[in-house]
Design a protein around this motif. Structure first.
Motif, PDB file in Angstrom:
ATOM      1  N   SER A   3       0.853  -1.448   0.082  1.00  0.00           N
ATOM      2  CA  SER A   3       0.012   0.036   0.107  1.00  0.00           C
ATOM      3  C   SER A   3       0.942   1.117   0.032  1.00  0.00           C
ATOM      4  N   SER A   4       0.332   2.349  -0.653  1.00  0.00           N
ATOM      5  CA  SER A   4       1.205   3.531  -0.821  1.00  0.00           C
ATOM      6  C   SER A   4       1.106   4.223   0.596  1.00  0.00           C
ATOM      7  N   SER A   5       0.316   4.072   1.453  1.00  0.00           N
ATOM      8  CA  SER A   5       0.343   4.480   2.889  1.00  0.00           C
ATOM      9  C   SER A   5       1.605   3.815   3.584  1.00  0.00           C
ATOM     10  N   ALA A   6       1.735   2.494   3.524  1.00  0.00           N
ATOM     11  CA  ALA A   6       2.939   1.902   4.227  1.00  0.00           C
ATOM     12  C   ALA A   6       4.218   2.488   3.728  1.00  0.00           C
TER      13      ALA A   6
ATOM     14  N   ILE B 152       4.665   5.965   4.822  1.00  0.00           N
ATOM     15  CA  ILE B 152       5.088   6.087   6.148  1.00  0.00           C
ATOM     16  C   ILE B 152       6.460   5.536   6.444  1.00  0.00           C
ATOM     17  N   LEU B 153       6.857   4.858   5.906  1.00  0.00           N
ATOM     18  CA  LEU B 153       8.418   4.501   5.884  1.00  0.00           C
ATOM     19  C   LEU B 153       9.172   5.756   5.343  1.00  0.00           C
ATOM     20  N   GLN B 154       8.886   6.330   4.402  1.00  0.00           N
ATOM     21  CA  GLN B 154       9.651   7.380   3.724  1.00  0.00           C
ATOM     22  C   GLN B 154       9.541   8.923   4.662  1.00  0.00           C
ATOM     23  N   GLN B 155       8.231   9.093   5.073  1.00  0.00           N
ATOM     24  CA  GLN B 155       8.009  10.484   5.697  1.00  0.00           C
ATOM     25  C   GLN B 155       8.272  10.163   7.123  1.00  0.00           C
ATOM     26  N   VAL B 156       7.848   9.170   7.716  1.00  0.00           N
ATOM     27  CA  VAL B 156       8.024   9.107   9.140  1.00  0.00           C
ATOM     28  C   VAL B 156       9.440   8.604   9.605  1.00  0.00           C
ATOM     29  N   PHE B 157       9.860   7.714   8.912  1.00  0.00           N
ATOM     30  CA  PHE B 157      11.265   7.350   9.344  1.00  0.00           C
ATOM     31  C   PHE B 157      12.251   7.665   8.466  1.00  0.00           C
TER      32      PHE B 157
ATOM     33  N   HIS C 266      11.727  -9.046   3.745  1.00  0.00           N
ATOM     34  CA  HIS C 266      10.453  -9.520   3.813  1.00  0.00           C
ATOM     35  C   HIS C 266       9.556  -8.210   4.279  1.00  0.00           C
ATOM     36  N   GLN C 267      10.017  -7.234   4.807  1.00  0.00           N
ATOM     37  CA  GLN C 267       9.405  -6.098   5.519  1.00  0.00           C
ATOM     38  C   GLN C 267       8.223  -5.512   4.797  1.00  0.00           C
ATOM     39  N   ALA C 268       8.044  -5.443   3.188  1.00  0.00           N
ATOM     40  CA  ALA C 268       6.875  -5.225   2.558  1.00  0.00           C
ATOM     41  C   ALA C 268       5.909  -6.080   2.667  1.00  0.00           C
ATOM     42  N   ASP C 269       6.170  -7.285   2.640  1.00  0.00           N
ATOM     43  CA  ASP C 269       5.142  -8.633   2.610  1.00  0.00           C
ATOM     44  C   ASP C 269       4.660  -8.323   4.254  1.00  0.00           C
ATOM     45  N   ILE C 270       5.588  -8.456   5.246  1.00  0.00           N
ATOM     46  CA  ILE C 270       5.041  -8.567   6.641  1.00  0.00           C
ATOM     47  C   ILE C 270       3.986  -7.290   6.977  1.00  0.00           C
ATOM     48  N   VAL C 271       4.639  -6.184   6.519  1.00  0.00           N
ATOM     49  CA  VAL C 271       3.674  -4.840   6.888  1.00  0.00           C
ATOM     50  C   VAL C 271       2.414  -5.006   6.136  1.00  0.00           C
ATOM     51  N   GLN C 272       2.426  -5.476   4.968  1.00  0.00           N
ATOM     52  CA  GLN C 272       1.114  -5.559   4.103  1.00  0.00           C
ATOM     53  C   GLN C 272       0.161  -6.514   4.966  1.00  0.00           C
ATOM     54  N   ALA C 273       0.738  -7.632   5.025  1.00  0.00           N
ATOM     55  CA  ALA C 273      -0.016  -8.687   5.832  1.00  0.00           C
ATOM     56  C   ALA C 273      -0.653  -8.275   7.139  1.00  0.00           C
TER      57      ALA C 273
ATOM     58  N   ILE D 214       4.936   0.438  11.682  1.00  0.00           N
ATOM     59  CA  ILE D 214       4.433   0.834  10.340  1.00  0.00           C
ATOM     60  C   ILE D 214       3.027   0.597  10.519  1.00  0.00           C
ATOM     61  N   PRO D 215       2.706  -0.793  10.510  1.00  0.00           N
ATOM     62  CA  PRO D 215       1.135  -1.154  10.623  1.00  0.00           C
ATOM     63  C   PRO D 215       0.445  -0.543  11.829  1.00  0.00           C
ATOM     64  N   ALA D 216       1.103  -0.077  12.924  1.00  0.00           N
ATOM     65  CA  ALA D 216       0.532   0.402  13.929  1.00  0.00           C
ATOM     66  C   ALA D 216       0.005   1.829  13.705  1.00  0.00           C
ATOM     67  N   ILE D 217       0.691   2.445  12.914  1.00  0.00           N
ATOM     68  CA  ILE D 217       0.735   3.943  12.201  1.00  0.00           C
ATOM     69  C   ILE D 217      -0.475   3.593  11.263  1.00  0.00           C
ATOM     70  N   ALA D 218      -0.254   2.916  10.411  1.00  0.00           N
ATOM     71  CA  ALA D 218      -1.107   2.512   9.350  1.00  0.00           C
ATOM     72  C   ALA D 218      -2.635   2.312   9.734  1.00  0.00           C
TER      73      ALA D 218
END
Length: 616
Positions: A2-5, A8-13, A21-28, A51-55
């Motif tokens: 998702s573009s939101s995840a 968040i990675l870019q803007q927040v962190f 595997h980060q992207a797949d984990i976060v999406q799941a 990132i999932p917590a924020i999203a």
């Protein structure tokens, strides 16, 4: 993804792209699924739930509860989230009653994105009732269970309170859970799934390889001198951790290092809590501190620039060894895992297993784990291949461990093992009592000591039959025999040796004993560098002007970190400072896109960074 995840990675962190595997984990997890994540130290586990917590909060799903076992870890993680502009808090014993009440009010008002708490707090009736109210109001988003290996009796850091966390699934079955750990073999993984009821969870297993870590294992000869030589010749001025098995050894080693001008601190459970906290804070916040500790220290230590982890005593198993050595080189820069081991280590570990009140099934598993670690120590092929194979991961020789760099010779110790066991048997037959390792070796090597004369053991038929073996070779044979259960040590009878049922196969020549030849220890690393002023590896490629900018930025970062009561790396990692120093930006806008600078940090520190650069 998702573009939101990603945003968040870019803007927040401040990171451009996900790793592994980060992207797949976060999406799941954002989608509401359960996940079991095995990712090595330094692989970015925290982002997988942050990132999932924020999203999910942005989608109106409420707060994420993070189960964390350590106060220090909670403090630093929450501090880092605050620096990134994320509403986070912790509940633990370091807070006053009023502070805890204030956090609970924020929790119930929906003002927190993440709340960190220890497992023993999470499972209390009071906390569960608060979670009930959050659930009723639709404000309970996610459970993140960090250091999930603590739930397993097969793991290296079992904590019974983790078993109670199954209540989270039973009580809140619709709230997703993510369990994370850096270390778990197949048996431990199965236990995590069963104990936390994660049968339906997706499993994400990253590579266990830490290619920047050089593994080196050597026999103990004079451990204090060996350690001092290792640090002074290769790591003077570096941050490092030295693990010892006993509190006494910790104190003596820290004192020895200090007496040679090194900045070393002791850490063990026998020190009062205030001193432990003070020493841990110094290790996290200052450069070049060596922490000498028992395994009471280390879980959750996020310091990125630990350049070496040394073991003066052999750990219990490969999981513990991997977890502890993994604290080196979290920044991806060259680091070392250095271990000494000896006969007494094997004796002590085997005795602790045999004398424990645990059931025989558990003891058998622990013996197998000890044997696997000894096999790693005695191996003559690539350490990394052996280590990764233990976790079920195939690999190729690394070219960056002691065995790859200086291949050892091997020798067949089967005949020596048979002679040793025969000597143990014959002296017991002759004298009616058992004897220790030193005396048995003296007989086999034909040494006419006072004790040999006293018991007339020169009459034993094996006297002198092993004269061609060195004491070091025979100690290696004994280590193997004890590890495989072909020889036992009676702790109640002055560590005397006894034969076992397992002795028969060796005596009959049915079980071979192959050992590595002892080689002189070489430095195997870089040249000694000056204690002060040397840049970290991440900044080594900078020009002289870049080095000056980097030094100025580090000094500024140190002041900011002290004022915020946080480790310096929470403000900016060395890699971020090195990138700034290399770019030499002239404006705040020029800082955008540098890895590790999110929107909040750009706003908070951008102008100050440009000001500091202008003074160089």
């Amino acid at each position: 993804m998702s573009s939101s995840a990603l945003s968040i990675l870019q803007q927040v962190f401040g990171y451009e792209a996900f790793r592994g595997h980060q992207a797949d984990i976060v999406q799941a997890v954002i989608a509401g699924g359960d996940a079991l994540v095995l990712m090595p130290t330094g692989g970015g586990k925290s982002l997988c739930y942050q990132i999932p917590a924020i999203a999910r909060q942005g989608d109106g799903k409420g707060v994420t509860i993070v189960v964390s076992p350590l106060i220090a870890l909670m403090h630093d993680q929450v501090g880092a989230l605050h620096e990134a502009g994320v509403a986070a808090a912790f509940l633990n014993s370091s807070l006053s009653y009023e502070e805890a009440q204030d956090i609970e009010r924020k929790l119930m008002r929906g003002e927190l994105t993440l709340l960190y708490a220890a497992p023993e707090r999470v499972t209390t009736p009071r906390f569960l009732s608060q979670l009930d109210r959050l659930q009723e109001n639709g404000r309970l988003s996610l459970f993140a269970i960090d250091e999930a290996h603590c739930v397993s009796q097969w793991g290296h850091d079992f904590r019974p309170e983790y078993r109670e966390l199954a209540v989270l699934h039973e009580r809140y079955p619709k709230v997703p859970r993510i369990a994370l750990t850096a270390t778990a073999d197949a048996l431990t993984r199965e236990d995590i799934v069963e104990r936390l009821q994660l049968q339906e969870a997706r499993q994400f297993v990253s590579s266990f390889d830490r290619p920047n870590i050089r593994y080196r294992i050597a026999e103990k000869k004079d451990p204090s001198a060996q350690l001092l030589r290792f640090i002074e010749s290769e790591h003077e001025g570096d941050a490092g951790i030295v693990y010892c098995q006993s509190r006494k050894r910790v104190e003596e080693t820290a004192q020895m290092l200090c007496s040679h001008g090194l900045d070393a601190l002791p850490y063990h459970a026998g020190l009062d809590a205030e001193m432990r906290q003070r020493h841990q804070d110094r290790f996290l916040r200052d450069d070049g501190v060596v922490m000498v500790a028992t395994i009471a220290f280390g879980m959750g230590i996020d310091k990125p620039d630990v350049r070496f982890v040394a073991h003066l005593d052999m750990p219990k198993n490969i999981e513990g060894y991997y977890q502890e050595t993994g604290r080196a080189g979290r920044d991806g820069q060259p680091s070392q895992a250095w271990m000494l081991y000896g006969l007494q280590d094997v004796v002590n570990q085997r005795r602790m297993i045999d004398e424990s009140p645990a059931g025989e099934e558990f003891k058998q598993v622990m013996r197998g784990k000890l044997d696997a670690l000894l096999t790693l120590a005695e191996s003559t092929d690539c350490r990394r291949v052996r280590l990764l194979a233990y976790f079920g991961e195939p690999s190729q020789p690394c070219g960056n461990c002691d065995n790859c760099l200086s291949p050892p010779n091997v020798w067949d110790g089967t005949e020596a093992a048979r002679k040793l066991l025969s000597t143990v048997y014959r002296v017991q037959q002759m004298s009616g009592i058992s004897f220790g390792a030193g005396h048995v070796m003296d007989i086999l090597r034909g040494k006419k000591t006072d004790k040999v004369a006293q018991f007339r053991h020169e009459q034993v038929s094996t006297f002198g039959l092993g004269a061609e073996y060195s004491e070091q070779q025979l100690r290696g044979v004994m280590r193997q025999l004890i590890a495989i259960g072909a020889l036992s040590v009676d702790a109640e009878a002055f560590n005397t040796l006894r034969l076992t049922e397992g002795s028969r196969a060796v005596l009959r020549g049915e079980q071979p004993v192959t050992l590595r030849e002892s080689v002189a220890q070489s430095s195997g690393g870089r040249r000694k560098r000056e204690r002060s002023g040397a840049p970290p590896a991440v900044a080594a490629g900078l020009t002289d002007a870049g080095q000056a900018r980097f030094t100025a930025l580090k000094a500024w970062r140190s002041e900011v970190a002290k004022s915020h009561n946080l480790p310096a790396y929470v403000i900016f990692h060395d890699a971020t400072l090195a990138a700034i120093a290399a770019l030499a930006p002239g404006s705040v806008e020029d800082l955008q896109g540098i890895s590790g600078i999110g929107a909040r940090k750009l706003e908070a520190y951008g102008e100050e960074v440009i000001r500091v650069l202008g003074t160089v």
